[in-house]
Design an enzyme around this catalytic site. Structure first.
Site, PDB file in Angstrom:
ATOM      1  N   ASP A  53       6.070   1.494   3.709  1.00 38.63           N
ATOM      2  CA  ASP A  53       7.292   1.739   4.465  1.00 38.63           C
ATOM      3  C   ASP A  53       8.477   1.377   3.582  1.00 38.63           C
ATOM      4  O   ASP A  53       8.347   0.577   2.644  1.00 38.63           O
ATOM      5  CB  ASP A  53       7.319   0.916   5.750  1.00 38.63           C
ATOM      6  CG  ASP A  53       8.502   1.281   6.646  1.00 38.63           C
ATOM      7  OD1 ASP A  53       8.440   2.360   7.275  1.00 38.63           O
ATOM      8  OD2 ASP A  53       9.477   0.513   6.722  1.00 38.63           O
ATOM      9  N   SER A  54       9.635   1.932   3.907  1.00 34.96           N
ATOM     10  CA  SER A  54      10.831   1.601   3.147  1.00 34.96           C
ATOM     11  C   SER A  54      11.276   0.162   3.380  1.00 34.96           C
ATOM     12  O   SER A  54      12.084  -0.365   2.618  1.00 34.96           O
ATOM     13  CB  SER A  54      11.972   2.557   3.520  1.00 34.96           C
ATOM     14  OG  SER A  54      12.264   2.467   4.901  1.00 34.96           O
TER      15      SER A  54
ATOM     16  N   TYR B 143      15.944   4.112   3.676  1.00 32.02           N
ATOM     17  CA  TYR B 143      15.765   5.423   3.075  1.00 32.02           C
ATOM     18  C   TYR B 143      16.521   6.520   3.832  1.00 32.02           C
ATOM     19  O   TYR B 143      16.682   7.625   3.319  1.00 32.02           O
ATOM     20  CB  TYR B 143      14.279   5.807   3.080  1.00 32.02           C
ATOM     21  CG  TYR B 143      13.462   5.223   1.942  1.00 32.02           C
ATOM     22  CD1 TYR B 143      13.919   4.156   1.171  1.00 32.02           C
ATOM     23  CD2 TYR B 143      12.209   5.750   1.648  1.00 32.02           C
ATOM     24  CE1 TYR B 143      13.159   3.635   0.146  1.00 32.02           C
ATOM     25  CE2 TYR B 143      11.433   5.239   0.620  1.00 32.02           C
ATOM     26  CZ  TYR B 143      11.904   4.177  -0.124  1.00 32.02           C
ATOM     27  OH  TYR B 143      11.137   3.665  -1.145  1.00 32.02           O
ATOM     28  N   GLY B 144      16.944   6.237   5.056  1.00 28.27           N
ATOM     29  CA  GLY B 144      17.451   7.276   5.944  1.00 28.27           C
ATOM     30  C   GLY B 144      18.614   8.084   5.417  1.00 28.27           C
ATOM     31  O   GLY B 144      18.758   9.262   5.742  1.00 28.27           O
TER      32      GLY B 144
ATOM     33  N   CYS C  98       6.559   5.307   7.183  1.00 21.24           N
ATOM     34  CA  CYS C  98       7.995   5.592   7.243  1.00 21.24           C
ATOM     35  C   CYS C  98       8.210   7.061   7.613  1.00 21.24           C
ATOM     36  O   CYS C  98       7.697   7.961   6.943  1.00 21.24           O
ATOM     37  CB  CYS C  98       8.625   5.284   5.885  1.00 21.24           C
ATOM     38  SG  CYS C  98      10.361   5.711   5.722  1.00 21.24           S
ATOM     39  N   ASN C  99       8.982   7.305   8.686  1.00 16.84           N
ATOM     40  CA  ASN C  99       9.252   8.681   9.093  1.00 16.84           C
ATOM     41  C   ASN C  99      10.044   9.438   8.040  1.00 16.84           C
ATOM     42  O   ASN C  99       9.789  10.616   7.786  1.00 16.84           O
ATOM     43  CB  ASN C  99      10.021   8.683  10.418  1.00 16.84           C
ATOM     44  CG  ASN C  99       9.113   8.567  11.616  1.00 16.84           C
ATOM     45  OD1 ASN C  99       8.621   9.556  12.146  1.00 16.84           O
ATOM     46  ND2 ASN C  99       8.880   7.343  12.056  1.00 16.84           N
ATOM     47  N   THR C 100      11.028   8.780   7.428  1.00 18.72           N
ATOM     48  CA  THR C 100      11.847   9.459   6.418  1.00 18.72           C
ATOM     49  C   THR C 100      10.998   9.854   5.216  1.00 18.72           C
ATOM     50  O   THR C 100      11.117  10.970   4.699  1.00 18.72           O
ATOM     51  CB  THR C 100      13.014   8.557   5.979  1.00 18.72           C
ATOM     52  OG1 THR C 100      13.775   8.167   7.125  1.00 18.72           O
ATOM     53  CG2 THR C 100      13.919   9.284   5.006  1.00 18.72           C
TER      54      THR C 100
ATOM     55  N   GLU D  48      17.225  -5.040  11.850  1.00 16.19           N
ATOM     56  CA  GLU D  48      16.958  -5.883  10.692  1.00 16.19           C
ATOM     57  C   GLU D  48      17.849  -7.126  10.648  1.00 16.19           C
ATOM     58  O   GLU D  48      17.541  -8.082   9.942  1.00 16.19           O
ATOM     59  CB  GLU D  48      17.093  -5.063   9.404  1.00 16.19           C
ATOM     60  CG  GLU D  48      16.048  -3.957   9.329  1.00 16.19           C
ATOM     61  CD  GLU D  48      15.813  -3.433   7.933  1.00 16.19           C
ATOM     62  OE1 GLU D  48      16.649  -3.695   7.054  1.00 16.19           O
ATOM     63  OE2 GLU D  48      14.783  -2.752   7.732  1.00 16.19           O
TER      64      GLU D  48
ATOM     65  N   CYS E 181      11.269   6.516  14.483  1.00 18.38           N
ATOM     66  CA  CYS E 181      11.545   5.527  13.444  1.00 18.38           C
ATOM     67  C   CYS E 181      10.772   4.280  13.826  1.00 18.38           C
ATOM     68  O   CYS E 181      10.776   3.873  15.001  1.00 18.38           O
ATOM     69  CB  CYS E 181      13.038   5.219  13.341  1.00 18.38           C
ATOM     70  SG  CYS E 181      13.427   3.858  12.205  1.00 18.38           S
ATOM     71  N   THR E 182      10.118   3.668  12.861  1.00 22.58           N
ATOM     72  CA  THR E 182       9.236   2.545  13.177  1.00 22.58           C
ATOM     73  C   THR E 182       9.990   1.286  13.575  1.00 22.58           C
ATOM     74  O   THR E 182       9.369   0.339  14.072  1.00 22.58           O
ATOM     75  CB  THR E 182       8.323   2.243  11.972  1.00 22.58           C
ATOM     76  OG1 THR E 182       9.123   2.116  10.786  1.00 22.58           O
ATOM     77  CG2 THR E 182       7.307   3.359  11.778  1.00 22.58           C
ATOM     78  N   HIS E 183      11.302   1.244  13.372  1.00 16.80           N
ATOM     79  CA  HIS E 183      12.090   0.104  13.848  1.00 16.80           C
ATOM     80  C   HIS E 183      12.351   0.167  15.351  1.00 16.80           C
ATOM     81  O   HIS E 183      12.490  -0.867  16.021  1.00 16.80           O
ATOM     82  CB  HIS E 183      13.456   0.063  13.151  1.00 16.80           C
ATOM     83  CG  HIS E 183      13.420  -0.438  11.744  1.00 16.80           C
ATOM     84  ND1 HIS E 183      12.831   0.259  10.730  1.00 16.80           N
ATOM     85  CD2 HIS E 183      13.923  -1.563  11.193  1.00 16.80           C
ATOM     86  CE1 HIS E 183      12.974  -0.404   9.591  1.00 16.80           C
ATOM     87  NE2 HIS E 183      13.635  -1.514   9.842  1.00 16.80           N
TER      88      HIS E 183
END
Length: 274
Positions: free
Chosen positions: A11-12, A43-44, A74-76, A159, A193-195
């Site tokens: 993941d980023s 990364y977005g 990571c989706n991006t 974050e 998005c994983t967040h």
């Protein structure tokens, strides 16, 4: 003796830990190596070329660490890098290795959640601009209409551990209002998005009660379980010592503090070197 391999999860930053958590719950026996590229996240907002370069570099690093199967949590990265890695890099350089993403497993089942055939997708700018979700979902559910909304400030809120505080309300409501202006008939909300799963309780405050919120972690974990069942030649090469190792390209102390929030357990990470 035949060499065995770990499963890599990339993941980023921290968000992929939500995916890893579900994968471990579903497949607890395997060995996992997690890499968060925190030094270069998020990364977005990066270009296609930059995300591809960073992702490929990270995937090859995991290959060199003994991972023959890597999950792009990571989706991006899945949106901007996965296809080229699968089609251009693996056949030439790593024919025995596999890299899987999070978009296709989600697209394969998201249509099962909607009654109105209208799905909202919340993601980073990079994921939304790639149009990966509308394209992939159309392959499996051509009658489903997809509406997208980028939420560029949600990752920083998570974050900085501000995502559940009152200060987050303005930006949660702002992006959700912008999504539902596109269609009031959206009945399924995909957190791409994983967040974002960490914000579910806050998101639920600003959407109609009947709207379903779909997070990806359990979907990806189940997809991996099915993948290993269909590919015993891969599964037979995987280590099963229940060992988990965490690496970050950023500050390890900072990573460990955030990881405890995403994983709901304390970890000690290692500093990765390119």
């Amino acid at each position: 003796m035949e060499r065995k391999f770990s499963i890599g999860v990339f993941d980023s930053g921290y968000g992929g830990l939500t995916v890893l958590k579900s994968i471990i719950e579903t497949l607890p026996d395997y060995n996992y190596i997690y890499l968060g590229d925190n030094a270069r996240s998020p990364y977005g907002d990066h270009s296609f070329e930059t995300v591809y370069h960073y992702t490929l570099q990270s995937v090859e690093w995991l290959f060199n660490k003994g991972c023959k199967l890597v999950i792009l949590a990571c989706n991006t990265a899945s949106a901007k890098a996965l296809r080229n890695i699968q089609q251009l890099v693996l056949p030439e350089k790593y024919p025995g290795h596999r890299v899987l993403g999070v978009i296709r497993p989600t697209a394969e089942i998201i249509g099962d959640f909607t009654q109105t055939q209208k799905v909202g997708v919340l993601g980073t700018r990079g994921t939304v601009r790639s149009n990966s979700y509308p394209i992939e979902i159309s392959h499996f559910f051509p009658d489903v209409e997809v509406f997208q909304q980028s939420c560029p400030l949600w990752v920083p809120l998570v974050e900085n551990n501000e995502h559940l505080n009152e200060g987050a309300d303005y930006f949660v409501k702002k992006y959700l209002d912008e999504l539902f202006v596109q269609s009031k008939d959206i009945d399924t909300l995909l957190l791409a998005c994983t967040h974002y799963p960490l914000m579910i309780s806050k998101i639920a405050e600003y959407i109609p009660e009947q709207v379903k919120i779909v997070a990806q972690a359990d979907i990806v974990a189940q997809s991996l379980l099915n993948y290993l069942y269909r590919h015993p030649e891969i599964e037979n090469e995987l280590l099963q010592n229940q060992k988990r190792v965490f690496y970050t390209s950023g500050d390890t102390e900072n990573f460990d503090q955030h990881a405890a929030i995403f994983l709901e357990q304390a970890i000690t990470s290692l500093k990765m070197e390119w």
